[in-house]
Design an enzyme around this catalytic site. Structure first.
Site, PDB file in Angstrom:
ATOM      1  N   ARG A  78      -3.620  -2.178 -18.427  1.00  0.00           N
ATOM      2  CA  ARG A  78      -3.028  -1.442 -19.548  1.00  0.00           C
ATOM      3  C   ARG A  78      -1.646  -1.979 -19.863  1.00  0.00           C
ATOM      4  O   ARG A  78      -0.903  -2.366 -18.963  1.00  0.00           O
ATOM      5  CB  ARG A  78      -2.918   0.044 -19.226  1.00  0.00           C
ATOM      6  CG  ARG A  78      -4.249   0.764 -19.225  1.00  0.00           C
ATOM      7  CD  ARG A  78      -4.054   2.256 -19.070  1.00  0.00           C
ATOM      8  NE  ARG A  78      -3.209   2.550 -17.943  1.00  0.00           N
ATOM      9  CZ  ARG A  78      -2.343   3.571 -17.904  1.00  0.00           C
ATOM     10  NH1 ARG A  78      -2.196   4.363 -18.947  1.00  0.00           N
ATOM     11  NH2 ARG A  78      -1.615   3.805 -16.836  1.00  0.00           N
ATOM     12  N   SER A 144      -1.297  -3.647  -8.338  1.00  0.00           N
ATOM     13  CA  SER A 144      -1.882  -2.890  -7.224  1.00  0.00           C
ATOM     14  C   SER A 144      -2.766  -3.749  -6.333  1.00  0.00           C
ATOM     15  O   SER A 144      -3.940  -3.471  -6.108  1.00  0.00           O
ATOM     16  CB  SER A 144      -2.652  -1.680  -7.761  1.00  0.00           C
ATOM     17  OG  SER A 144      -1.753  -0.817  -8.406  1.00  0.00           O
ATOM     18  N   ASP A 197       1.298   1.404  -7.542  1.00  0.00           N
ATOM     19  CA  ASP A 197       1.032   2.671  -8.233  1.00  0.00           C
ATOM     20  C   ASP A 197       1.633   3.885  -7.528  1.00  0.00           C
ATOM     21  O   ASP A 197       1.992   4.873  -8.173  1.00  0.00           O
ATOM     22  CB  ASP A 197      -0.470   2.869  -8.463  1.00  0.00           C
ATOM     23  CG  ASP A 197      -1.311   2.680  -7.211  1.00  0.00           C
ATOM     24  OD1 ASP A 197      -0.735   2.392  -6.144  1.00  0.00           O
ATOM     25  OD2 ASP A 197      -2.541   2.807  -7.291  1.00  0.00           O
TER      26      ASP A 197
END
Length: 459
Positions: A78, A144, A197
């Site tokens: 994203r 991540s 994250d």
């Protein structure tokens, strides 16, 4: 009757093996605290990595300006744009699927594709790709995958996980790779922060509430990050940060201890997993595994009793066919005849015609497995609270834990069990100074917020 008795025996054994009385949870919390201290002492000193994030300032709501985030952690990534200037923020975002061939190609192709999507996202603003109000654009990068960080803006890739396998990126600085790719695309943007994250969850919580000092993810996987005093980190080299603080990414999923209530089902799941003898704590508490633990219990019952009737056990033997959302739906079934349980058994396991008593057994198994998970997660949180000297009856300092992840967000009975275990472990009085809040989208929003807190124009 014989069939029911056999099933009851399996459930009784499960209940006993999964028991988490307060004394046991206290032991888990103490072991967690001990492992944290060992991990802060020196690299490799503990089962949990206690990674220094180099985030020494968390956002506090005073940040202003336009910031970006890139959230890469799976087959989609994203890009986000966040206008800061007050607590009411509405990120704009776009999700992009990564073509499969790029996940096993080379680093330049993958980062080139990502930078190209970022360039399109910036171009859609209707502004130039250059400076913004006299400033260079700044971006927070949530990556991540396991990295070895050496600063807030650099980290070398240790190994890929999930579906990625790009050999020439291993051992390379992922920020440098992204920065080079952005320059080739004509995007004048600086990576101000590289985070994971869990650190993002802590930041997203901190932006809205200055008392947030711990961030936890309870979803498909599980991890925790928290604010540590810099002088309590022996392995931190060089000059201590001006803030006196440092965010630590615990990587608590790899925690293990003789205090943990481990069953035959957990042992079998671990042995058959892709990473045997690793991530033991995560395998007990995270959403990826709870459904499969329940499936394994049901398989044993089916092999020792006939309460499910004459069934084909092919589905029951299929790993991960029962997912955590399925056991949540069954656990929360309030219909008089437990209709949802019947539907889930038929839909997922091809088990039909069950009696109400049998469905009640299934609900009880879901309850035992989920309660253990939630209570162990609470013990882990208490270990962190105690490590930072909070949560005692005499300490009135407010301690807030920001939690993200579908397990906490969508599984009501899990959340209730976690919250009640915290009160049980901390005591009624001390628990009044400890709060929990949902932190949505830490992995995306948190990256932009940390970029703002570490902006070259603010510091």
């Amino acid at each position: 009757m014989v069939a029911a008795a056999a099933a009851e025996r399996v459930v009784a054994e499960l209940r006993e093996q999964c028991a988490t009385p307060a004394a046991r949870l206290d032991g888990v919390a103490a072991a967690m605290e001990e492992e944290m201290r060992a991990g802060l002492e020196h690299e490799g000193g503990s089962k949990i990595k206690m990674i220094i994030s180099y985030v020494d300032n968390l956002p506090n709501g005073s940040e202003e300006g336009l910031f970006y985030a890139l959230d890469l952690g799976g087959t989609n990534f994203r890009v986000l744009r966040v206008q800061l200037g007050g607590k009411d923020i509405k990120p704009e975002s776009r999700e992009v699927s990564i073509p499969p061939h790029l996940m096993s190609g080379n680093a330049a192709e993958l980062f080139g594709f990502i930078a190209s999507a970022l360039a399109k996202f910036v171009a859609d603003e209707g502004r130039s790709n250059g400076v913004l109000n006299g400033r260079q654009r700044e971006l927070g990068f949530t990556f991540s995958f396991p990295v070895r960080q050496s600063s807030i803006t650099s980290g070398t890739l240790i190994k890929w996980t999930k579906a990625f396998s790009i050999d020439d990126a291993v051992g390379e600085d992922v920020v440098a790779e992204l920065q080079t790719a952005m320059e080739k695309q004509g995007v004048d943007m600086r990576v101000s922060a590289l985070i994971n994250d869990t650190v993002g969850t802590l930041a997203a919580g901190s932006y809205y509430d200055e008392d947030v000092v711990i961030g936890v993810i309870l979803g498909t996987g599980s991890n925790a990050a928290y604010v540590e005093k810099a002088n309590a980190i022996p392995k931190l080299e060089g000059e201590l940060p001006k803030s006196g603080n440092m965010v630590i990414n615990t990587e608590w999923g790899n925690f293990s201890s003789s205090c943990l209530p481990i069953t035959e089902y957990d042992q079998a799941l671990d042995e058959e997993s892709l990473n045997p003898r690793e991530q033991i704590f995560e395998k007990l508490i995270s959403g990826m595994y709870l459904g499969d633990i329940v499936r394994r219990v049901l398989l044993k019952i089916a092999s020792q009793s006939s309460i499910f009737g004459d069934i084909n056990r092919t589905k029951l033997k299929t790993h991960f066919i029962l997912r955590t959302p399925d056991i949540s739906a069954m656990h929360h079934d309030e219909t008089p005849d437990l209709r949802v349980v019947a539907e889930k058994l038929e839909e997922n396991l091809k088990i039909t015609g069950t009696s109400l008593e049998t469905r009640k057994v299934v609900v009880e198994i879901c309850d035992i497995v989920t309660s253990r998970s939630a209570r162990l997660a609470a013990a882990g949180i208490v270990g962190i609270i105690r490590k930072i000297g909070r949560g005692t009856a005499g300490n009135k300092e407010k301690t807030v834990i920001a939690i993200d992840g579908g397990l906490f967000k969508h599984y009501g009975k899990f959340r209730q069990s976690l919250e009640s275990a915290l009160v049980e472990l901390l005591g009624e009085e001390a628990s009044k100074s400890v709060g929990i809040k949902l932190a949505n989208d830490g992995s995306g929003l948190g990256a932009a917020l940390i970029a703002a807190a570490h902006s070259q124009y603010i510091n």
